[in-house]
Design an enzyme around this catalytic site. Sequence first.
Site, PDB file in Angstrom:
ATOM      1  N   GLU A 138       1.057  -1.246   0.039  1.00 30.60           N
ATOM      2  CA  GLU A 138      -0.103   0.067   0.418  1.00 30.60           C
ATOM      3  C   GLU A 138       1.010   1.370  -0.181  1.00 30.60           C
ATOM      4  O   GLU A 138       1.290   2.178  -0.431  1.00 30.60           O
ATOM      5  CB  GLU A 138      -1.150   0.284   1.393  1.00 30.60           C
ATOM      6  CG  GLU A 138      -2.360  -0.909   0.812  1.00 30.60           C
ATOM      7  CD  GLU A 138      -3.009  -1.719   2.493  1.00 30.60           C
ATOM      8  OE1 GLU A 138      -2.386  -1.765   3.502  1.00 30.60           O
ATOM      9  OE2 GLU A 138      -4.020  -0.507   2.312  1.00 30.60           O
TER      10      GLU A 138
ATOM     11  N   GLU B 274      -4.330  -8.956   3.240  1.00 30.46           N
ATOM     12  CA  GLU B 274      -5.290  -8.482   4.202  1.00 30.46           C
ATOM     13  C   GLU B 274      -6.313  -9.822   4.281  1.00 30.46           C
ATOM     14  O   GLU B 274      -7.176  -9.524   5.314  1.00 30.46           O
ATOM     15  CB  GLU B 274      -5.332  -7.301   4.218  1.00 30.46           C
ATOM     16  CG  GLU B 274      -4.213  -6.560   4.522  1.00 30.46           C
ATOM     17  CD  GLU B 274      -3.595  -5.555   3.500  1.00 30.46           C
ATOM     18  OE1 GLU B 274      -3.728  -6.922   2.441  1.00 30.46           O
ATOM     19  OE2 GLU B 274      -2.971  -4.945   3.330  1.00 30.46           O
TER      20      GLU B 274
HETATM   21  N1  COA Z   1       4.429  -8.353  11.323  1.00 30.26           N
HETATM   22  C1  COA Z   1       4.943  -8.765  12.532  1.00 30.26           C
HETATM   23  N2  COA Z   1       5.734  -9.632  11.970  1.00 30.26           N
HETATM   24  C2  COA Z   1       6.315 -10.717  11.033  1.00 30.26           C
HETATM   25  C3  COA Z   1       4.845  -9.737   9.779  1.00 30.26           C
HETATM   26  C4  COA Z   1       4.458  -8.935  10.173  1.00 30.26           C
HETATM   27  N3  COA Z   1       3.608  -8.545   8.871  1.00 30.26           N
HETATM   28  N4  COA Z   1       5.394 -11.057   9.138  1.00 30.26           N
HETATM   29  C5  COA Z   1       6.275 -11.695   9.672  1.00 30.26           C
HETATM   30  N5  COA Z   1       6.875 -11.446  10.988  1.00 30.26           N
HETATM   31  C6  COA Z   1       7.799 -11.516  11.656  1.00 30.26           C
HETATM   32  C7  COA Z   1       7.391 -13.603  12.022  1.00 30.26           C
HETATM   33  O1  COA Z   1       6.674 -14.030  12.708  1.00 30.26           O
HETATM   34  C8  COA Z   1       8.230 -14.301  11.987  1.00 30.26           C
HETATM   35  O2  COA Z   1       8.415 -14.291  13.380  1.00 30.26           O
HETATM   36  P1  COA Z   1       9.731 -15.176  14.358  1.00 30.26           P
HETATM   37  O3  COA Z   1      10.735 -15.349  13.893  1.00 30.26           O
HETATM   38  O4  COA Z   1       9.707 -14.475  15.587  1.00 30.26           O
HETATM   39  O5  COA Z   1       8.659 -16.419  14.473  1.00 30.26           O
HETATM   40  C9  COA Z   1       9.254 -13.138  11.296  1.00 30.26           C
HETATM   41  O6  COA Z   1       9.416 -12.058  10.829  1.00 30.26           O
HETATM   42  C10 COA Z   1      10.038 -14.343   9.854  1.00 30.26           C
HETATM   43  O7  COA Z   1       8.866 -14.558   9.409  1.00 30.26           O
HETATM   44  P2  COA Z   1       8.966 -15.880   8.579  1.00 30.26           P
HETATM   45  O8  COA Z   1       7.048 -15.917   8.443  1.00 30.26           O
HETATM   46  O9  COA Z   1       9.131 -17.038   9.493  1.00 30.26           O
HETATM   47  O10 COA Z   1      10.280 -15.371   7.670  1.00 30.26           O
HETATM   48  P3  COA Z   1       9.731 -16.048   6.434  1.00 30.26           P
HETATM   49  O11 COA Z   1      11.207 -15.857   5.300  1.00 30.26           O
HETATM   50  O12 COA Z   1       9.277 -17.794   5.773  1.00 30.26           O
HETATM   51  O13 COA Z   1       9.018 -15.763   5.459  1.00 30.26           O
HETATM   52  C11 COA Z   1       7.899 -13.313   4.441  1.00 30.26           C
HETATM   53  C12 COA Z   1       8.724 -13.998   5.236  1.00 30.26           C
HETATM   54  C13 COA Z   1       7.476 -11.880   5.063  1.00 30.26           C
HETATM   55  C14 COA Z   1       7.103 -13.703   3.344  1.00 30.26           C
HETATM   56  C15 COA Z   1       6.924 -13.814   5.671  1.00 30.26           C
HETATM   57  O14 COA Z   1       6.370 -13.681   6.929  1.00 30.26           O
HETATM   58  C16 COA Z   1       4.976 -13.349   5.731  1.00 30.26           C
HETATM   59  O15 COA Z   1       4.361 -13.539   4.185  1.00 30.26           O
HETATM   60  N6  COA Z   1       4.773 -12.570   6.347  1.00 30.26           N
HETATM   61  C17 COA Z   1       3.206 -11.833   6.211  1.00 30.26           C
HETATM   62  C18 COA Z   1       3.608 -10.989   5.501  1.00 30.26           C
HETATM   63  C19 COA Z   1       1.389 -10.477   5.589  1.00 30.26           C
HETATM   64  O16 COA Z   1       0.503 -11.113   5.637  1.00 30.26           O
HETATM   65  N7  COA Z   1       2.003  -8.810   5.659  1.00 30.26           N
HETATM   66  C20 COA Z   1       0.527  -8.574   5.662  1.00 30.26           C
HETATM   67  C21 COA Z   1      -0.310  -7.745   6.949  1.00 30.26           C
HETATM   68  S1  COA Z   1      -1.285  -6.737   6.579  1.00 30.26           S
END
Ligand code: COA
Length: 697
Positions: free
Chosen positions: A115, A135
Amino acid sequence: MSLQADNNARVVDQKVTLEMQGSLAVIRIDNPPVNAGSIAVRAGLIDALEKVANSRATGAIMIGEGRSFIAGSDLKEFGLPLTSPQLPDVIRAVELSPFPVVAALHGVALGGGLELALGCDYRLATPATRVGLPEVSLGMVPGAGGTQRLPRLVGLSRAIAMICGSQRITAQEALSAGLVDKVVQGDLLEAAIAFLSDAAHPKRLTIELPVPDENREAVESAEQTAGKRGRFRHNVLEAIRLVKASATQPAANALDDERATFQSLRVSPDAFALRYLFFAERKAGVIEGVDKSLALPVSSVAIIGGGTMGQGIAKALLAAGLDVQLVERDSDARDVAVQSVTSSYQGLVRKGRLKNSEASQRLERLRGEVGLDGLGSCDLVIEAVFEDMGVKKQLLKELEAVVSDKTILATNTSYLDINEMVADLRQPASVIGLHFFSPADLMKLLEVVRTASTSDTTLATGVALARRLGKQAVVSEVAEGFIGNRIYAAYRGRAELLVLDGAMPDQVDSAARDFGFAMGPFEVSDMSGLDIAWAMRKRKAASRDPAARYVTIPDRLCEMGRLGRKTGKGWYDYSEGTQTPDPLVNALIEEIRADNRIVAQSYDAETIQRQLMAAIVNEAACLLDEGVAQRASDVDVTLANGYGFPRFRGGPLYWGSLEESSRLEQDLKALEAAVGHAYRAGPVEQVLGAMKTEAGS
Ligand code: COA
């Protein structure tokens, strides 16, 4: 701190840094591990933008440090009142800046990250970047302009599909759709500087662009598909409504509407449950007391057994870039297995779901083999042969004799005691259970099973493999049915007792579906085939407690040749092409009730649902008590990823933790009365109490 607009002047904020490169400002977001957009990031961005606005800068670049641009807003903040500045404030500051702002994207730009990028004037991305607005999968809608700016770039139907399907698309797809302006090879920052130095890129607010005209039928079709896929959940319908408003409402009104909708949805029960699951899924990959860096690299894998499961596992491994040997006992079986994988890829290519070049690459990494002689160089061997203790024991022994000392051996069993299976091996520490779910290339869940002898290195390798395959790992100790099948057996058992005591199968299925399960228990049985469970019941018949209540209906169905969909009949009749309740089955049920002198009770949908849930929650508490699962949230992750449990309910134990204790107690009493002699009460109150305490802390 003041900023001089000369080279390399640097202002350092906590999570955001600012530096001048000539007349261009470079704003870096640095909030490891994924640059989640927290309050500190938002405040830092506002601060940086203000400083740049007061300088002589001619443009600004926003770029992420580390792995990604921004992985989304910080989900930990979403359950609480949001502190200002909020994301729309940051985007407004970007739009009000007198110079163009470029978002330079790498890694992922998701949710609030995308966004923010949409609020910038231009977007550049590296080839490996992925972007999306997830979301909706978290029970909300985008809340900082995503539903308004995205359709202006990609059109209404594409925006509906992307937002409602929580799609993450590649940079190339984003370029074709008009979401990013350029995919850059080489250094991203240099490319962004060159892009902004080009006078052809003046200020250009996305929100002021018109929504492209689009054929009405295309939008309606996108709307219907999205609604259906999203099971018409409230937030999905709201997302569709908001995207469509971008074409009809003044932008300022539609943005306010979106924000208000987001604010109410982010604290909805669905959103709390889905955020809980988000963090639970990440925690499930953590093995208590085991260093994950012990994991050995895995690049070549052999699968013994090229049946449906072996082929599915092969496809999962090939998709992750691994070399695979698919091993059968003779050349005919080998050829059938390889041909079947090949045909399945050809089918995907025909349907446009897989690129021809990708299918060819995967097939180049697949080798069919006969016998166990060529396995010496494999990092991992997974046996996926017939579910029989003797067969598997013998195979593991033979494998141990031919593989190298470093090879990990995995058994893909759903029920068997792996401790017994490895008892005669020389190196039981190298053996692990990998319980894939069918179809193994599509199902997300992978139970990684630790035996009494599995080493930390072997276990860490199993969990790392799951991650590499894009699967959700859950660690289980050895136990009948591990976590998932054991709980599922209790659930199915309760469903069968409900039928014996007065409900009809379609009534139970429909109650389960209304609760949110993808399918009801009897529909699932018909789909997977009644014969598997029948064979197991026959195997265990001798050891069954004669005083326990036993429902003979499924045995009788099997004896009648009604093995489910594959025979056209099971709990239901499929002969007309649709699933229809069968009067013959109803008559059989009534006959068995009469034989057992059971007077049919009537059950309403809610009672059925609560009894099914009570059975799940009680069994989960039993297995947590036995230490089969590491933590309560792992049970929720298992059921949500492998058993069609509704994600918007967080998981069965999360659901239980929100229930009134006295009501749940009544449900458990009714469960105990129905199960009778064989009932074992788990420490439900203790398990749910601990979850409530954790949630409150
Ligand atoms: N808010 C808070 N924490 C987040 C986060 C977010 N949006 N996205 C990832 N994290 C944290 C995870 O909880 C994890 O924390 P931990 O190490 O304490 O367990 C850390 O970041 C790493 O994330 P992880 O998913 O284990 O790493 P990855 O390399 O496999 O994947 C992403 C990275 C970004 C692809 C994946 O975390 C993801 O898809 N996040 C979702 C993003 C999302 O939905 N955003 C929209 C929010 S409205």
